[in-house]
Design a protein around this motif. Structure first.
Motif, PDB file in Angstrom:
ATOM      1  N   LEU A  26       1.072  -0.955   0.060  1.00  0.00           N
ATOM      2  CA  LEU A  26       0.246   0.240   0.174  1.00  0.00           C
ATOM      3  C   LEU A  26       0.690   1.008  -0.016  1.00  0.00           C
ATOM      4  O   LEU A  26       1.597   1.218   0.516  1.00  0.00           O
ATOM      5  N   TYR A  27       0.603   2.468  -0.629  1.00  0.00           N
ATOM      6  CA  TYR A  27       1.484   3.217  -0.247  1.00  0.00           C
ATOM      7  C   TYR A  27       0.636   4.311   0.988  1.00  0.00           C
ATOM      8  O   TYR A  27      -0.214   4.002   1.766  1.00  0.00           O
ATOM      9  N   VAL A  28       1.932   5.117   0.916  1.00  0.00           N
ATOM     10  CA  VAL A  28       1.400   5.849   2.116  1.00  0.00           C
ATOM     11  C   VAL A  28       1.840   6.852   2.074  1.00  0.00           C
ATOM     12  O   VAL A  28       3.158   7.279   1.923  1.00  0.00           O
ATOM     13  N   ALA A  29       1.137   8.052   2.157  1.00  0.00           N
ATOM     14  CA  ALA A  29       1.222   9.499   2.476  1.00  0.00           C
ATOM     15  C   ALA A  29       2.070  10.219   3.269  1.00  0.00           C
ATOM     16  O   ALA A  29       2.420  10.048   4.446  1.00  0.00           O
ATOM     17  N   GLY A  30       0.131  10.563   3.942  1.00  0.00           N
ATOM     18  CA  GLY A  30       0.744  11.593   5.137  1.00  0.00           C
ATOM     19  C   GLY A  30       0.588  10.826   6.130  1.00  0.00           C
ATOM     20  O   GLY A  30       0.881  11.347   7.679  1.00  0.00           O
ATOM     21  N   ALA A  31       0.096   9.448   6.131  1.00  0.00           N
ATOM     22  CA  ALA A  31       0.027   8.219   7.391  1.00  0.00           C
ATOM     23  C   ALA A  31      -0.492   8.618   8.228  1.00  0.00           C
ATOM     24  O   ALA A  31      -0.991   8.320   9.401  1.00  0.00           O
ATOM     25  N   THR A  32      -2.064  10.001   8.111  1.00  0.00           N
ATOM     26  CA  THR A  32      -2.480  10.162   9.433  1.00  0.00           C
ATOM     27  C   THR A  32      -3.894   8.791   9.555  1.00  0.00           C
ATOM     28  O   THR A  32      -4.290   8.657  10.282  1.00  0.00           O
ATOM     29  N   GLU A  33      -4.237   8.162   7.938  1.00  0.00           N
ATOM     30  CA  GLU A  33      -5.164   7.596   8.126  1.00  0.00           C
ATOM     31  C   GLU A  33      -4.841   5.631   8.052  1.00  0.00           C
ATOM     32  O   GLU A  33      -5.078   5.026   8.581  1.00  0.00           O
ATOM     33  N   VAL A  34      -3.742   5.645   7.192  1.00  0.00           N
ATOM     34  CA  VAL A  34      -3.358   4.431   6.853  1.00  0.00           C
ATOM     35  C   VAL A  34      -2.764   3.655   8.279  1.00  0.00           C
ATOM     36  O   VAL A  34      -3.309   2.381   7.686  1.00  0.00           O
ATOM     37  N   LEU A  35      -2.475   4.371   9.268  1.00  0.00           N
ATOM     38  CA  LEU A  35      -1.264   3.427   9.648  1.00  0.00           C
ATOM     39  C   LEU A  35      -2.612   2.962  10.533  1.00  0.00           C
ATOM     40  O   LEU A  35      -2.405   1.676  11.348  1.00  0.00           O
ATOM     41  N   PHE A 104      -1.468  15.088   6.208  1.00  0.00           N
ATOM     42  CA  PHE A 104      -2.564  14.821   5.179  1.00  0.00           C
ATOM     43  C   PHE A 104      -2.260  15.893   3.901  1.00  0.00           C
ATOM     44  O   PHE A 104      -2.035  17.074   3.824  1.00  0.00           O
ATOM     45  N   THR A 105      -2.293  14.257   2.932  1.00  0.00           N
ATOM     46  CA  THR A 105      -1.833  14.749   1.498  1.00  0.00           C
ATOM     47  C   THR A 105      -3.089  14.808   0.972  1.00  0.00           C
ATOM     48  O   THR A 105      -4.481  14.234   1.079  1.00  0.00           O
ATOM     49  N   PRO A 106      -3.465  16.301  -0.452  1.00  0.00           N
ATOM     50  CA  PRO A 106      -4.920  15.722  -1.086  1.00  0.00           C
ATOM     51  C   PRO A 106      -5.738  13.865  -1.595  1.00  0.00           C
ATOM     52  O   PRO A 106      -6.542  13.890  -1.356  1.00  0.00           O
ATOM     53  N   SER A 160     -14.392  12.149   3.267  1.00  0.00           N
ATOM     54  CA  SER A 160     -13.611  12.968   2.060  1.00  0.00           C
ATOM     55  C   SER A 160     -14.778  14.758   2.056  1.00  0.00           C
ATOM     56  O   SER A 160     -15.256  14.926   1.616  1.00  0.00           O
ATOM     57  N   ASP A 161     -14.646  15.719   2.798  1.00  0.00           N
ATOM     58  CA  ASP A 161     -14.760  17.224   2.166  1.00  0.00           C
ATOM     59  C   ASP A 161     -14.077  17.675   1.383  1.00  0.00           C
ATOM     60  O   ASP A 161     -14.451  18.409  -0.213  1.00  0.00           O
ATOM     61  N   LEU A 162     -12.778  17.237   0.890  1.00  0.00           N
ATOM     62  CA  LEU A 162     -12.180  17.816  -0.170  1.00  0.00           C
ATOM     63  C   LEU A 162     -12.963  16.968  -1.774  1.00  0.00           C
ATOM     64  O   LEU A 162     -13.337  18.004  -3.079  1.00  0.00           O
TER      65      LEU A 162
HETATM   66  C1  LIG Z   1      -9.162  12.579  13.687  1.00  0.00           C
HETATM   67  C2  LIG Z   1      -9.363  13.057  11.931  1.00  0.00           C
HETATM   68  C3  LIG Z   1      -9.943  13.679  11.991  1.00  0.00           C
HETATM   69  C4  LIG Z   1     -10.530  13.753  10.313  1.00  0.00           C
HETATM   70  N1  LIG Z   1     -11.328  14.567  10.006  1.00  0.00           N
HETATM   71  C5  LIG Z   1     -11.662  15.113   8.578  1.00  0.00           C
HETATM   72  C6  LIG Z   1     -12.797  15.713   8.176  1.00  0.00           C
HETATM   73  O1  LIG Z   1     -13.327  16.702   8.687  1.00  0.00           O
HETATM   74  N2  LIG Z   1     -13.272  15.819   6.764  1.00  0.00           N
HETATM   75  C7  LIG Z   1     -11.699  15.290   5.799  1.00  0.00           C
HETATM   76  O2  LIG Z   1     -12.312  15.417   5.189  1.00  0.00           O
HETATM   77  N3  LIG Z   1     -11.507  14.106   6.461  1.00  0.00           N
HETATM   78  C8  LIG Z   1     -11.203  14.095   8.089  1.00  0.00           C
HETATM   79  N4  LIG Z   1      -9.796  13.567   8.559  1.00  0.00           N
HETATM   80  C9  LIG Z   1      -9.186  12.320   7.432  1.00  0.00           C
HETATM   81  C10 LIG Z   1      -7.767  12.636   6.574  1.00  0.00           C
HETATM   82  O3  LIG Z   1      -8.173  14.060   6.562  1.00  0.00           O
HETATM   83  C11 LIG Z   1      -7.253  12.111   6.128  1.00  0.00           C
HETATM   84  O4  LIG Z   1      -6.336  10.945   6.932  1.00  0.00           O
HETATM   85  C12 LIG Z   1      -6.559  11.791   5.252  1.00  0.00           C
HETATM   86  O5  LIG Z   1      -6.723  12.767   4.383  1.00  0.00           O
HETATM   87  C13 LIG Z   1      -5.610  11.077   4.806  1.00  0.00           C
HETATM   88  O6  LIG Z   1      -4.496  11.545   3.822  1.00  0.00           O
HETATM   89  P1  LIG Z   1      -3.232  10.889   4.108  1.00  0.00           P
HETATM   90  O7  LIG Z   1      -2.257  11.645   3.727  1.00  0.00           O
HETATM   91  O8  LIG Z   1      -2.786  11.190   5.388  1.00  0.00           O
HETATM   92  O9  LIG Z   1      -3.244   9.401   3.408  1.00  0.00           O
HETATM   93  P2  LIG Z   1      -2.595   7.896   4.065  1.00  0.00           P
HETATM   94  O10 LIG Z   1      -3.081   8.044   5.473  1.00  0.00           O
HETATM   95  O11 LIG Z   1      -1.286   8.477   4.068  1.00  0.00           O
HETATM   96  O12 LIG Z   1      -3.882   6.791   3.040  1.00  0.00           O
HETATM   97  C14 LIG Z   1      -3.925   7.285   2.767  1.00  0.00           C
HETATM   98  C15 LIG Z   1      -5.446   5.921   1.715  1.00  0.00           C
HETATM   99  O13 LIG Z   1      -4.748   6.627   1.058  1.00  0.00           O
HETATM  100  C16 LIG Z   1      -3.698   6.427   0.169  1.00  0.00           C
HETATM  101  N5  LIG Z   1      -3.560   7.030  -0.995  1.00  0.00           N
HETATM  102  C17 LIG Z   1      -2.619   7.997  -0.072  1.00  0.00           C
HETATM  103  N6  LIG Z   1      -2.240   8.979  -0.746  1.00  0.00           N
HETATM  104  C18 LIG Z   1      -2.335   7.960  -2.177  1.00  0.00           C
HETATM  105  C19 LIG Z   1      -1.471   8.532  -3.398  1.00  0.00           C
HETATM  106  N7  LIG Z   1      -1.206   9.431  -4.051  1.00  0.00           N
HETATM  107  N8  LIG Z   1      -2.182   7.647  -4.480  1.00  0.00           N
HETATM  108  C20 LIG Z   1      -3.054   6.530  -3.923  1.00  0.00           C
HETATM  109  N9  LIG Z   1      -3.073   5.751  -3.250  1.00  0.00           N
HETATM  110  C21 LIG Z   1      -2.820   6.601  -1.746  1.00  0.00           C
HETATM  111  C22 LIG Z   1      -3.150   5.471   0.960  1.00  0.00           C
HETATM  112  O14 LIG Z   1      -3.003   3.641   0.062  1.00  0.00           O
HETATM  113  C23 LIG Z   1      -4.327   4.777   2.047  1.00  0.00           C
HETATM  114  O15 LIG Z   1      -4.819   3.823   1.490  1.00  0.00           O
HETATM  115  C24 LIG Z   1     -10.012  13.370   9.916  1.00  0.00           C
HETATM  116  C25 LIG Z   1      -9.139  12.114  10.295  1.00  0.00           C
HETATM  117  C26 LIG Z   1      -8.061  12.074  11.006  1.00  0.00           C
HETATM  118  C27 LIG Z   1      -7.359  11.172  11.618  1.00  0.00           C
END
Ligand SMILES: Cc1cc2nc3c(=O)[nH]c(=O)nc-3n(C[C@H](O)[C@H](O)[C@H](O)COP(=O)(O)OP(=O)(O)OC[C@H]3O[C@@H](n4cnc5c(N)ncnc54)[C@H](O)[C@@H]3O)c2cc1C
Length: 323
Positions: A26-35, A104-106, A160-162
């Motif tokens: 799996l990809y990890v980007a910002g890691a705020t969700e996947v971990l 986090f990342t788009p 996702s809001d975005l």
């Molecule tokens: C407490 C909390 C509250 C939140 N509230 C909101 C909210 O109100 N509104 C909202 O929209 N979001 C909310 N989020 C979500 C937050 O925005 C997501 O955790 C974040 O967007 C995920 O982004 P990331 O870059 O950390 O992704 P990661 O955790 O790195 O990855 C998430 C998923 O995307 C995949 N991925 C990542 N980048 C790519 C890429 N470029 N190509 C293909 N696959 C990819 C990964 O493999 C994984 O499956 C919240 C998160 C938390 C922890």
């Protein structure tokens, strides 16, 4: 927690070559969700490929529109985004918390998983997490679940809001897979659950989101994002609305209305757009658009309130873009 390996990559090609052939990578980007998902067992991954070093961080406004790299940071603070695409800046600011937004990342935001508690809590049945196991939300507490687009197998909503704001702006997602690059209109990125809720998007395994293009339009600058939630901050949407209107000589020539928190994917309210187009933007047309947006909803036991909430939220969001 299941052990996993961790690698970093510095080119798009090497990222795709590492993840595509390996179903447990799996990809990890910002890691705020996947971990969290790997740790808690919603996703079974043996290998995480960190893409943070890829050159996908740019935010480029131009005559053709706006390009947002999949790894761009703080898009909401870009002055051109704030001025010409307010719905985008507002949607990003309405998400998560400053700490999470710092990370986090788009691309990761678009591919985050549902917050349905039956998906998140591995003790419950969930067809999305474990195909064929059932859906606890159908007869359980479905206050946060879908009123549009659900099926007998899943009524989770996309968080996702975005994605909702991008749907109102006709955005296109750019990807790179082993077979080459693709451009996918955001409305076509997400699948409805049907009988296979675990197949969430049209992306192939390992297909990397490289960026998002928002085309120039007459409606982007007159746009607004309204998010209604249980708390004023740090909460996902009960209902959200992205509106964008092109008003000329007092009449709505074109518009986009997209809803969040109500369907397994961002939900384009086409009936509301039709109700508004050709009309002056006033209280009557705003109310009619709200009613049209809520038409066809199929609420469940605990989320009937979302129908009236959609009606009012659409009317209120439209009142924010002026007469
Ligand atoms: C407490 C909390 C509250 C939140 N509230 C909101 C909210 O109100 N509104 C909202 O929209 N979001 C909310 N989020 C979500 C937050 O925005 C997501 O955790 C974040 O967007 C995920 O982004 P990331 O870059 O950390 O992704 P990661 O955790 O790195 O990855 C998430 C998923 O995307 C995949 N991925 C990542 N980048 C790519 C890429 N470029 N190509 C293909 N696959 C990819 C990964 O493999 C994984 O499956 C919240 C998160 C938390 C922890």
């Amino acid at each position: 927690m299941r052990p996993f390996s961790y690698t970093t990559v510095s080119t798009v090609r090497s990222a795709v070559l590492q993840v595509s052939p390996d179903p447990k990578a799996l990809y990890v980007a910002g890691a705020t969700e996947v971990l969290n998902l790997v740790r808690e067992g919603q996703i079974a991954a043996d290998r995480l490929v960190d893409i943070r070093a890829l050159p996908l961080t740019s935010i480029r406004p131009g005559a053709e529109g706006l390009h947002i790299g999949a790894l761009a940071r703080h898009v909401e603070n870009h002055p051109v985004v704030r001025r010409d695409y307010p719905v985008l800046a507002q949607a990003l600011l309405a998400g998560a918390s400053p700490q999470v937004r710092n990370m986090f990342t788009p691309g990761g935001n678009l591919l985050q998983r549902t917050r349905c508690s039956y998906y998140r809590d591995v003790r419950f049945a969930c067809n999305r997490r474990e195909p064929g196991s059932g859906c606890g939300a159908l007869e359980g507490n479905n206050r946060y679940n879908a009123i549009f687009g659900g099926s007998d197998h899943c009524i989770a909503v996309h968080p996702s809001d975005l994605a909702v704001a991008l749907t109102a702006l006709d955005a296109v997602v750019r990807t790179q897979g082993p077979a080459g690059a693709r451009s996918i209109p955001i409305e076509e990125l997400y699948r409805l659950p049907g009988e296979e809720p675990h197949r969430e998007t049209v992306l192939d395994h390992g297909e990397l989101i490289t960026g998002i293009d928002v085309p120039a339009s007459r409606f982007a600058a007159r746009s607004h994002y309204l998010k209604i939630r249980d708390r004023a901050s740090f909460a996902f949407a009960l209902v959200s609305v992205a509106v964008a209107v092109d008003v000329r000589r007092g009449v709505v020539r074109d518009c986009r209305i997209a809803l969040g928190g109500v369907a397994p994917r961002p939900w384009r309210a086409r009936a509301a757009e039709a109700a508004l187009t050709g009309k002056p933007l006033n209280e009557e047309s705003r109310r009619a658009a709200g009613q049209a947006a809520a038409s066809g909803a199929t609420p469940r036991r605990h989320n009937r309130f979302k129908v009236a909430m959609v009606e009012r939220a659409v009317a209120r969001a439209l009142s924010e873009v002026g007469d």
